[in-house]
Design a protein around this motif. Structure first.
Motif, PDB file in Angstrom:
ATOM      1  N   GLN A 463      -1.717  35.834 -73.345  1.00  0.00           N
ATOM      2  CA  GLN A 463      -0.403  35.419 -73.599  1.00  0.00           C
ATOM      3  C   GLN A 463      -0.610  33.777 -73.731  1.00  0.00           C
ATOM      4  O   GLN A 463       0.090  33.037 -74.752  1.00  0.00           O
ATOM      5  N   ALA A 464      -1.560  33.025 -73.147  1.00  0.00           N
ATOM      6  CA  ALA A 464      -1.659  31.512 -73.397  1.00  0.00           C
ATOM      7  C   ALA A 464      -2.357  31.456 -74.915  1.00  0.00           C
ATOM      8  O   ALA A 464      -1.807  30.511 -75.367  1.00  0.00           O
ATOM      9  N   ILE A 465      -3.071  32.578 -75.226  1.00  0.00           N
ATOM     10  CA  ILE A 465      -3.805  32.451 -76.649  1.00  0.00           C
ATOM     11  C   ILE A 465      -2.584  32.547 -77.710  1.00  0.00           C
ATOM     12  O   ILE A 465      -2.577  31.904 -78.805  1.00  0.00           O
ATOM     13  N   GLU A 466      -1.655  33.522 -77.486  1.00  0.00           N
ATOM     14  CA  GLU A 466      -0.594  33.511 -78.356  1.00  0.00           C
ATOM     15  C   GLU A 466       0.562  32.825 -78.448  1.00  0.00           C
ATOM     16  O   GLU A 466       1.189  32.301 -79.318  1.00  0.00           O
ATOM     17  N   LEU A 467       0.720  31.659 -77.223  1.00  0.00           N
ATOM     18  CA  LEU A 467       1.370  30.697 -77.116  1.00  0.00           C
ATOM     19  C   LEU A 467       0.687  29.608 -77.942  1.00  0.00           C
ATOM     20  O   LEU A 467       1.399  28.735 -78.719  1.00  0.00           O
ATOM     21  N   ASP A 468      -0.305  29.404 -77.945  1.00  0.00           N
ATOM     22  CA  ASP A 468      -1.188  28.272 -79.038  1.00  0.00           C
ATOM     23  C   ASP A 468      -1.172  28.599 -80.193  1.00  0.00           C
ATOM     24  O   ASP A 468      -0.644  27.752 -80.791  1.00  0.00           O
ATOM     25  N   GLY A 469      -1.580  29.753 -80.600  1.00  0.00           N
ATOM     26  CA  GLY A 469      -1.792  29.980 -82.048  1.00  0.00           C
ATOM     27  C   GLY A 469      -2.656  29.263 -82.964  1.00  0.00           C
ATOM     28  O   GLY A 469      -3.344  30.229 -83.699  1.00  0.00           O
ATOM     29  N   GLU A 470      -3.031  28.061 -82.633  1.00  0.00           N
ATOM     30  CA  GLU A 470      -4.023  27.396 -83.471  1.00  0.00           C
ATOM     31  C   GLU A 470      -5.393  28.146 -83.143  1.00  0.00           C
ATOM     32  O   GLU A 470      -6.310  28.081 -84.096  1.00  0.00           O
TER      33      GLU A 470
END
Length: 526
Positions: A463-470
């Motif tokens: 979820q953290a990766i998908e919140l970051d996106g960059e």
């Protein structure tokens, strides 16, 4: 246990030149601009088994650019600290006709000329070289030579690093009777400067660097330049002249052209919101690096840090929103060796298992999350330390929900905040921080089983990766400086007379638009 190892050549994809074709809007139609990102001036002596070289790789990428109708090229040399000087000479030969590229004066005072003698110019169209304060040595030789020949527009920071010398390293050993074993009583090494190198006009980049023709806003850097280092040698100049026959039939930079390109770029720097945002971000970072007084009161420091985190997160969010609006259509252009290496690496990742025998896909292990972009698609190795913890802090609820779905155990907002704070501290000082499972265990308690903890961390980091996106970008986004560089290249291309090949591609594209997108165009590579 006996383990057999087989020696094999390994190609590291990120060490090679990379290419992309960017469609730059403006004028009657978008302009295709090729972007070359060079990590270093790599290569090997003739006798070496290694065959890869930056000049050979760029030659191949330029051929692919030509087949795609590219009308200008940007070479990104930011953070390129140099490498083999001979590769800089060979690379310059792809853009100019025969002539001196670098002159070298050794300890004896003799000047040796390194020149390109290949009459074939691989790319004769507009060329922009993007530099930074960290562009050094062979990068400066290449950029400076093309600037001397008026072959390229240099864009970027006010000047490059300013290294116009070459060094040798001499091993030092303590004198001893007999024949000491290798490495015995080693005193380290001595670094001896043995050469100055000069550009075709006789000037050396030493201390001065390569000045940009178009200066772009650059982030503040506290790192010293060559001129700031102790015992840096002074600049120098030798008598020489720049040949006048190295650029016939090639796009060159005239005074009038440069004046027009500068004026257009300065207008964008003054008017566009992305530059206003960048200037605010530069000032924020500059204040942080140059600040000399800090409060010793804990509560005051916590408030200052919280304010800094909020400012940093707000700047990042604003930049991401602008990037989404300003993104130019981009097509990656990879070398076959890079594509092959990536296929092999992806197969290895697909077969990789964790200690319990399960697949690594969409699982966290040892500071890395193996994120699958789509079912059966490419796997990205995302280092947890690289995540945007400020963005996560502003979006704690989705992280808590992901944890709860995976473990059926609630995670309070304060617990999520504490985990993110510890992860952020850990990313700054990884050698002094606890392992990541211990960070979660600190908030969830010892009653949580190892299996549940692993499942919760998997869901949390996904979820953290998908919140970051960059971190999921295949390539870094078109940052402000690179975007402006491709605009400058496109401006120059639009001021050039249209070539027959470009006319053919434009005519075919227009016909395709009228024919429902169907067309067939073939073009011989140079």
């Amino acid at each position: 246990m006996s383990v057999s190892l087989e020696r094999a050549r390994v190609e590291i994809a990120r060490d090679h030149a990379r290419g992309a074709v960017v469609s730059v809007p403006g004028g009657d139609r978008p302009t295709p601009v090729g972007v070359l990102t060079l990590p270093a001036f790599y290569g090997a002596p003739e006798a070496s088994a290694r065959s890869a070289s930056v000049s050979a790789d760029v030659r191949e990428l330029l051929g692919q650019f030509s087949a795609r109708g590219v009308e200008a090229v940007v070479i990104d040399l930011r953070d390129n600290g140099g490498g083999l000087l001979e590769e800089a000479v060979k690379l310059a030969g792809l853009f100019i006709r025969p002539g001196p590229v670098v002159l070298v004066r050794g300890l004896g005072g003799n000047v040796e000329e390194h020149r390109t003698d290949d009459p074939a110019v691989i790319f004769a169209k507009p060329l922009v070289i993007l530099t930074s304060r960290a562009s050094a040595s062979a990068s400066e030789a290449f950029a400076g030579a093309l600037q001397c020949y008026h072959r390229a527009v240099i864009a970027g920071a006010e000047s490059t690093f300013g290294k116009g010398t070459a060094q040798d390293f001499i091993d030092l050993h303590k004198p001893a009777s007999g024949s000491p074993a290798p490495g015995q009583d080693s005193w380290g090494v001595a670094r001896v400067t043995r050469q100055y190198y000069y550009l075709p006009d006789g000037n050396t980049p030493q201390q001065k660097g390569i000045a940009s023709d178009v200066v772009l806003p650059a982030y503040f850097s506290p790192e010293p330049l060559e001129k700031d280092l102790p015992h840096a040698l002074p600049g120098d100049v030798i008598a020489t002249h720049v040949p006048t026959n190295a650029t016939p039939g090639i796009a060159v930079v005239t005074d009038d052209l440069l004046s027009r390109l500068r004026a257009a770029s300065l207008a964008r720097i003054h008017d566009l919101p992305e530059f206003a945002l960048q200037k605010r971000a530069i000032e924020f970072h500059r204040q942080g690096w140059t600040r000399e007084e800090w409060s010793l009161q804990l509560d005051a420091r916590r408030r200052e840090r919280a304010n800094d985190d909020q400012t940093r997160a707000a700047l990042r969010k604003e930049r991401q929103e602008l990037e989404a609006q300003l993104a130019y259509p981009t097509e990656s252009v990879d070398l076959p060796v890079v594509a092959d290496a990536e296929r092999i690496h992806q197969a290895a990742l697909r077969a990789r298992t964790l200690p319990d025998g399960s697949s690594c896909v969409n699982h966290f292990f040892w500071n890395v999350f193996y994120y699958e972009l789509s079912p059966g698609g490419r796997i990205r190795e995302i280092r947890v330390d690289a995540l945007d913890f400020e963005a996560c802090t502003l979006n704690r609820a989705p992280l808590a929900a992901a944890w709860t779905r995976a473990t059926n155990m609630p995670l309070a907002d304060g617990q999520v905040a504490a985990i993110l704070a510890d992860l952020k501290r850990r990313s700054r000082t990884p050698d002094e921080a606890p392992e990541i499972p211990a960070v979660f265990r600190k908030q969830t308690g010892t009653d949580v089983s190892d299996r549940m903890l692993a499942a919760g961390m998997d869901a949390f980091f996904k979820q953290a990766i998908e919140l970051d996106g960059e971190v999921l970008r295949e390539r870094p986004g078109l940052d402000v400086s690179l975007r402006e560089s491709v605009r400058i290249a496109a401006d120059w291309a639009r001021l050039q007379p249209e070539s027959p090949l470009a006319r053919m591609f434009r005519t075919a594209a227009d016909a395709a638009a009228k024919n429902g997108g169907r067309c067939a165009v073939s073009a011989a590579q140079p």
